[in-house]
Design a protein around this motif. Structure first.
Motif, PDB file in Angstrom:
ATOM      1  N   LEU A  96       2.221 -27.554 -12.742  1.00  0.00           N
ATOM      2  CA  LEU A  96       1.179 -28.540 -12.432  1.00  0.00           C
ATOM      3  C   LEU A  96       1.757 -29.952 -12.404  1.00  0.00           C
ATOM      4  O   LEU A  96       1.370 -30.779 -11.562  1.00  0.00           O
ATOM      5  N   ILE A  97       2.689 -30.227 -13.325  1.00  0.00           N
ATOM      6  CA  ILE A  97       3.313 -31.553 -13.351  1.00  0.00           C
ATOM      7  C   ILE A  97       4.139 -31.774 -12.089  1.00  0.00           C
ATOM      8  O   ILE A  97       4.097 -32.856 -11.482  1.00  0.00           O
ATOM      9  N   ILE A  98       4.886 -30.750 -11.676  1.00  0.00           N
ATOM     10  CA  ILE A  98       5.683 -30.869 -10.451  1.00  0.00           C
ATOM     11  C   ILE A  98       4.762 -31.051  -9.239  1.00  0.00           C
ATOM     12  O   ILE A  98       5.043 -31.856  -8.342  1.00  0.00           O
ATOM     13  N   ILE A 104       1.892 -37.315  -5.596  1.00  0.00           N
ATOM     14  CA  ILE A 104       2.066 -38.765  -5.747  1.00  0.00           C
ATOM     15  C   ILE A 104       3.248 -39.244  -4.906  1.00  0.00           C
ATOM     16  O   ILE A 104       3.165 -40.252  -4.194  1.00  0.00           O
ATOM     17  N   GLY A 105       4.354 -38.511  -4.977  1.00  0.00           N
ATOM     18  CA  GLY A 105       5.526 -38.865  -4.187  1.00  0.00           C
ATOM     19  C   GLY A 105       5.263 -38.745  -2.692  1.00  0.00           C
ATOM     20  O   GLY A 105       5.783 -39.541  -1.900  1.00  0.00           O
ATOM     21  N   ILE A 198       5.793 -43.874 -11.171  1.00  0.00           N
ATOM     22  CA  ILE A 198       5.109 -42.790 -11.887  1.00  0.00           C
ATOM     23  C   ILE A 198       5.866 -41.477 -11.711  1.00  0.00           C
ATOM     24  O   ILE A 198       6.047 -40.713 -12.668  1.00  0.00           O
ATOM     25  N   THR A 199       6.331 -41.198 -10.487  1.00  0.00           N
ATOM     26  CA  THR A 199       7.047 -39.939 -10.238  1.00  0.00           C
ATOM     27  C   THR A 199       8.365 -39.889 -11.001  1.00  0.00           C
ATOM     28  O   THR A 199       8.772 -38.819 -11.467  1.00  0.00           O
ATOM     29  N   ASP A 200       9.038 -41.034 -11.157  1.00  0.00           N
ATOM     30  CA  ASP A 200      10.291 -41.053 -11.914  1.00  0.00           C
ATOM     31  C   ASP A 200      10.062 -40.701 -13.382  1.00  0.00           C
ATOM     32  O   ASP A 200      10.853 -39.986 -14.001  1.00  0.00           O
ATOM     33  N   VAL A 201       8.962 -41.211 -13.942  1.00  0.00           N
ATOM     34  CA  VAL A 201       8.635 -40.901 -15.340  1.00  0.00           C
ATOM     35  C   VAL A 201       8.309 -39.414 -15.492  1.00  0.00           C
ATOM     36  O   VAL A 201       8.779 -38.745 -16.421  1.00  0.00           O
ATOM     37  N   LEU A 202       7.506 -38.870 -14.580  1.00  0.00           N
ATOM     38  CA  LEU A 202       7.167 -37.449 -14.625  1.00  0.00           C
ATOM     39  C   LEU A 202       8.406 -36.579 -14.425  1.00  0.00           C
ATOM     40  O   LEU A 202       8.565 -35.536 -15.084  1.00  0.00           O
ATOM     41  N   CYS A 203       9.282 -37.015 -13.538  1.00  0.00           N
ATOM     42  CA  CYS A 203      10.521 -36.279 -13.281  1.00  0.00           C
ATOM     43  C   CYS A 203      11.395 -36.251 -14.528  1.00  0.00           C
ATOM     44  O   CYS A 203      11.957 -35.208 -14.881  1.00  0.00           O
ATOM     45  N   LYS A 204      11.504 -37.386 -15.207  1.00  0.00           N
ATOM     46  CA  LYS A 204      12.293 -37.456 -16.437  1.00  0.00           C
ATOM     47  C   LYS A 204      11.739 -36.496 -17.487  1.00  0.00           C
ATOM     48  O   LYS A 204      12.494 -35.830 -18.213  1.00  0.00           O
ATOM     49  N   ALA A 205      10.407 -36.392 -17.566  1.00  0.00           N
ATOM     50  CA  ALA A 205       9.782 -35.475 -18.519  1.00  0.00           C
ATOM     51  C   ALA A 205      10.129 -34.030 -18.195  1.00  0.00           C
ATOM     52  O   ALA A 205      10.400 -33.224 -19.094  1.00  0.00           O
TER      53      ALA A 205
END
Length: 323
Positions: A96-98, A104-105, A198-205
């Motif tokens: 779901l996060i991806i 968003i991306g 936002i996508t960079d933060v989610l990607c890091k997670a």
């Protein structure tokens, strides 16, 4: 019999300690070499991709181009699933996060592509680079994050760089502000940079908390991205009808861009996984200078020296913000 019984500890211990630090230094040097190599490769691939995107968008609309590109990226990234999948399906939460990251991306990329299509690439590129500044300002406003003197100085320098970029009439010093406020494509770029943050933060997670390897993450990202654009095309009632009218040369160009896009995305993911997001993004945005000069020269755009100077100013500001 102990082979080391006759060795003086005063000689042995310093040698062991010295050897340990030499080994540690070698590891540190290898670590720096790895993330720096990935960062430089990402910058080169991103610059080349951006320049070619401008060429492709002469004959393609933004949504159709984004959909075709995501489709070919998915096909090219398909081997990642079979090579790097360790035999189990990702859990629901990471998926779901991806998916959220891809949506968003996807919106951010579509906004940038629309801007590239309707603006000069040498003008778009420096504006795209200000993403870290937007993230820092929003963090200060909404998250109460502290901005030190260097970061504030960096923000001021970035604003000055964008002012130089948009200064098209020396006799009217307020023209940059008027242009920024009235140009919707500049607004698109600014919104896109916020979304990319936002996508960079989610990607890091995903890479750190859920321990998803970059290659598998990229495959799922491309899968959800292709599905997202497919839904948008269905809503638009396009249904890929334009594909039949696309020339072989145009398709080949999009495939080349897809290869470059996957290349800079995977190397950027490697960079993010090795160093902090701020530094990774700052280096990633240095592609601005290459795109501004090379793209401006290739498409015979005006004010190249002024735009290149503005790009350098923006990059300096980004480095200070990321410190």
């Amino acid at each position: 019999m102990d082979l080391y019984c006759n060795i003086d500890n005063d000689i042995l211990l310093p040698r062991l300690i010295r050897g340990f630090f030499i080994f540690k230094n070698d590891i540190i040097e290898l670590y720096i070499y790895m993330w720096l190599s990935f960062a430089i490769i990402s910058v080169i691939l991103l610059s080349t991709s951006s320049i070619l995107e401008k060429k492709a968008l002469v004959k393609e609309h933004a949504l159709e181009f984004s959909a075709y590109l995501s489709f070919y990226c998915l096909l090219i990234s398909l081997p990642f699933y079979f090579i790097f999948n360790d035999g189990h399906v990702l859990e629901l939460v990471p998926l779901l996060i991806i998916a959220l990251t891809a949506i968003i991306g996807g919106v951010a990329f579509l906004l940038v592509v629309r801007s590239i299509r309707h603006m000069e690439i040498s003008e778009v590129s420096p504006i795209i680079a200000i993403g870290p500044a937007i993230a820092a300002i929003l963090g200060f406003i909404f998250l109460r994050e502290y901005l030190d003197v260097l970061q504030v100085t960096g923000l001021v320098i970035i604003i000055f760089g964008i002012y130089i970029l948009e200064l098209k009439n020396i006799r009217n010093p307020f023209s940059p502000f008027q242009n920024i406020l009235s140009n919707k494509y500049i607004h698109f770029i600014l919104i896109a940079q916020l979304l990319y943050g936002i996508t960079d933060v989610l990607c890091k997670a995903m890479l750190s908390k859920y321990h998803v390897n970059p290659e598998l993450y990229l495959f799922y990202y491309q899968l959800f991205l292709a599905l997202f654009y497919f839904v948008l095309l269905q809503v638009k009632q396009n249904k890929f009808e334009h594909v039949a009218k696309t020339s072989k040369q145009q398709i080949l160009l999009i495939i080349i861009i897809a290869i470059l896009t996957l290349g800079y995305r995977i190397t950027h993911l490697y960079t993010i996984s090795l160093i902090s997001i701020g530094i990774a993004i700052a280096i990633h945005r240095s592609s601005t200078l290459i795109t501004t000069i090379a793209g401006g020269k290739l498409y015979k755009e005006g004010r190249i020296l002024q735009k290149a100077f503005a790009a350098i100013i923006v990059i300096v500001g980004i480095v200070l913000v990321a410190m």
